[in-house]
Design a protein around this motif. Structure first.
Motif, mmCIF file in Angstrom:
data_model
loop_
_atom_site.group_PDB
_atom_site.id
_atom_site.type_symbol
_atom_site.label_atom_id
_atom_site.label_comp_id
_atom_site.label_asym_id
_atom_site.label_seq_id
_atom_site.Cartn_x
_atom_site.Cartn_y
_atom_site.Cartn_z
ATOM 1 N N ARG A 1 2.436 2.009 -10.795
ATOM 2 C CA ARG A 1 1.716 0.997 -11.565
ATOM 3 C C ARG A 1 0.375 1.569 -11.981
ATOM 4 N NH1 ARG A 1 -0.456 -5.023 -9.784
ATOM 5 N NH2 ARG A 1 -1.266 -5.579 -11.850
ATOM 6 N N ASP B 1 -4.203 -3.350 -4.043
ATOM 7 C CA ASP B 1 -3.272 -2.679 -3.134
ATOM 8 C C ASP B 1 -2.101 -2.035 -3.872
ATOM 9 O OD1 ASP B 1 -4.722 -3.416 -0.859
ATOM 10 O OD2 ASP B 1 -3.688 -5.359 -0.749
ATOM 11 N N ASP B 2 -1.986 -2.269 -5.182
ATOM 12 C CA ASP B 2 -0.770 -1.801 -5.851
ATOM 13 C C ASP B 2 -1.032 -1.026 -7.136
ATOM 14 O OD1 ASP B 2 -1.715 -3.927 -7.291
ATOM 15 O OD2 ASP B 2 0.165 -5.056 -7.323
ATOM 16 N N ASP C 1 -1.802 2.509 -8.672
ATOM 17 C CA ASP C 1 -1.776 3.917 -8.270
ATOM 18 C C ASP C 1 -2.616 4.814 -9.163
ATOM 19 O OD1 ASP C 1 0.402 3.486 -6.266
ATOM 20 O OD2 ASP C 1 1.507 2.945 -8.083
#
Length: 322
Positions: A2, A54-55, A57
Motif C-alpha cells: 500500500r 500501520d499499513d 509501506d
C-alpha cells in the motif's frame, strides 16, 4: 503493497495529463492512494499521517525538492526509524530536483516512475543520512523547531538569493534558472557584508572559524544544478557520511568571479578552494552564529532570518527506493 502518493499540483515540470499517467502506472502495481496538496505544509502533514499509519509501506513524493522536504519532515516527525517507517520514493517534478538526481533517479518524471517500479520489483533501496537543523530566529525569542533537510542548507548569501526568488514567484514569475542567476547578481550588488562576514563556525574540538560571508552546508554532492550542469560546493559530501560545509570569507568582485568560475567547473574531485575558502568534511555536530540576523534556507526553501543554527548529521535516517 500500500502506497501514498503525495502530488504537488504546482510542480513546474509536470502537467495534469502527465500526473494522471504516472498515477495510473503506479496504481497498476500497488494499492495506491493519491492526494493532491492544497496548502503549504500539507505534504508534511501527509508524511506524518503515513508515519503514524500501520499499513502504509511506501510514500511517493511527486514534486520538487520542497515537496520532498515536507514529506521527509512528516515521516521523521518522531525521529528516524528506517526499519519501522514507510520508505520514500521520489518522482521529480520541480525545476532542479537535486535530491532525486543525487540519488541517480532520472530527471524526467515518466522515466523516474519506470525506474521506481523496476526498483520495487527488484527490492532495490538505499538507507540515506540526512541533516537536522535547529535555530534561533532573528526577530523573536522562541527557538525554531528542528527540521530535517535532504541535501543542503545555508545561512547568509545563498539563502538571500532564494528569498529573492520566492518573492518573484509570489508575483507570478516562473522558477527558471535564468531567474536564479539574475537574483544572484542582485544579491551580490546589494550584499552589505561582502568584505567582512558576520558568521562564525563552531565545531566541537576545533578553533572557531570567524568572519564568514557565506556558509553552505551539504549532505550530498552535487550541491545544485545550473540546467544540466552539476555544481559541487562540497565534492566529498555523501548520503553515507556526516555533513560538509563550505565557507567563504570574502565576496568581493574578484573573489566572487573566482569562486563562481570554480563552481561552474567543479567536479566530484574538486570544488571551490583558495585563501578565503573553508571546507570541512564529515561533521556530526556544529553551529553557525551570526552577529546579525541573516537569511536561512534548507533544501531550497527560504525560512526567514536566523542568528544561530545548530546542525546535526544523522546517518542512516531514511530508506529510499532507488
Amino acid at each position: 503493497m500500500r502506497a501514498l502518493l503525495v502530488v504537488n499540483p504546482a510542480a513546474t515540470t509536470t502537467s495534469a495529463r502527465t500526473r494522471d499517467v504516472l498515477i495510473h502506472a503506479l496504481a497498476s502495481e500497488m494499492k495506491l492512494e493519491a492526494v493532491t496538496t492544497e496548502y503549504r505544509g500539507h505534504a508534511r502533514d501527509l508524511g506524518r499521517r503515513a508515519a503514524d499509519s500501520d499499513d502504509i509501506d511506501l510514500v511517493v513524493a511527486l514534486g520538487g525538492d520542497g515537496t520532498v522536504n515536507e514529506v521527509v519532515n512528516g515521516l521523521l516527525h518522531k525521529g528516524p526509524d528506517p526499519e519501522g517507517l514507510p520508505s520514500l520514493a521520489v518522482v521529480p517534478g520541480g525545476s532542479t530536483n537535486v535530491f532525486a538526481r543525487a540519488l541517480g533517479i532520472p530527471n524526467d518524471a515518466v522515466e523516474a516512475t519506470g525506474a521506481i517500479l523496476d526498483a520495487l520489483a527488484g527490492r532495490s533501496e538505499r538507507t540515506v543520512g540526512l541533516g537536522l537543523a535547529a535555530g534561533t530566529p532573528g526577530t523573536a525569542d522562541e527557538a525554531v523547531p528542528e527540521r530535517w533537510f535532504t541535501f543542503c542548507a545555508g545561512l547568509g548569501f545563498d539563502a538571500g538569493v532564494l528569498g529573492r526568488v520566492e518573492q518573484k514567484r509570489e508575483r507570478g514569475k516562473r522558477s527558471t534558472h535564468p531567474l536564479y542567476v539574475r537574483q544572484v547578481l542582485r544579491q551580490f550588488l546589494e550584499e552589505p557584508h561582502r568584505r567582512n562576514g558576520l558568521i562564525t563556525l563552531d565545531v566541537p574540538g576545533r578553533d572557531p572559524v570567524t568572519d564568514l560571508a557565506l556558509s553552505i552546508v551539504c549532505n550530498t554532492a552535487p550541491w545544485t544544478y545550473l540546467g544540466n550542469r552539476p555544481m559541487y560546493a562540497a565534492p566529498k559530501a555523501s548520503f553515507d557520511t556526516g555533513l560538509d560545509i563550505l565557507g567563504l570569507k570574502r565576496l568581493t568582485t574578484a573573489a566572487v568571479a573566482r569562486y563562481a568560475t570554480q563552481l561552474l567547473t567543479s567536479s566530484p574531485e574538486k570544488g571551490p578552494h583558495g585563501k578565503h575558502a573553508v571546507s570541512l568534511h564529515d561533521l556530526t555536530d556544529f553551529t553557525l552564529h551570526s552577529k546579525a540576523p541573516l537569511p536561512f534556507q534548507m533544501d531550497g526553501d527560504h525560512l526567514g532570518l536566523r542568528t544561530s543554527v545548530t546542525f546535526t548529521g544523522v546517518r542512516r535516517a531514511l530508506r529510499v527506493i532507488v
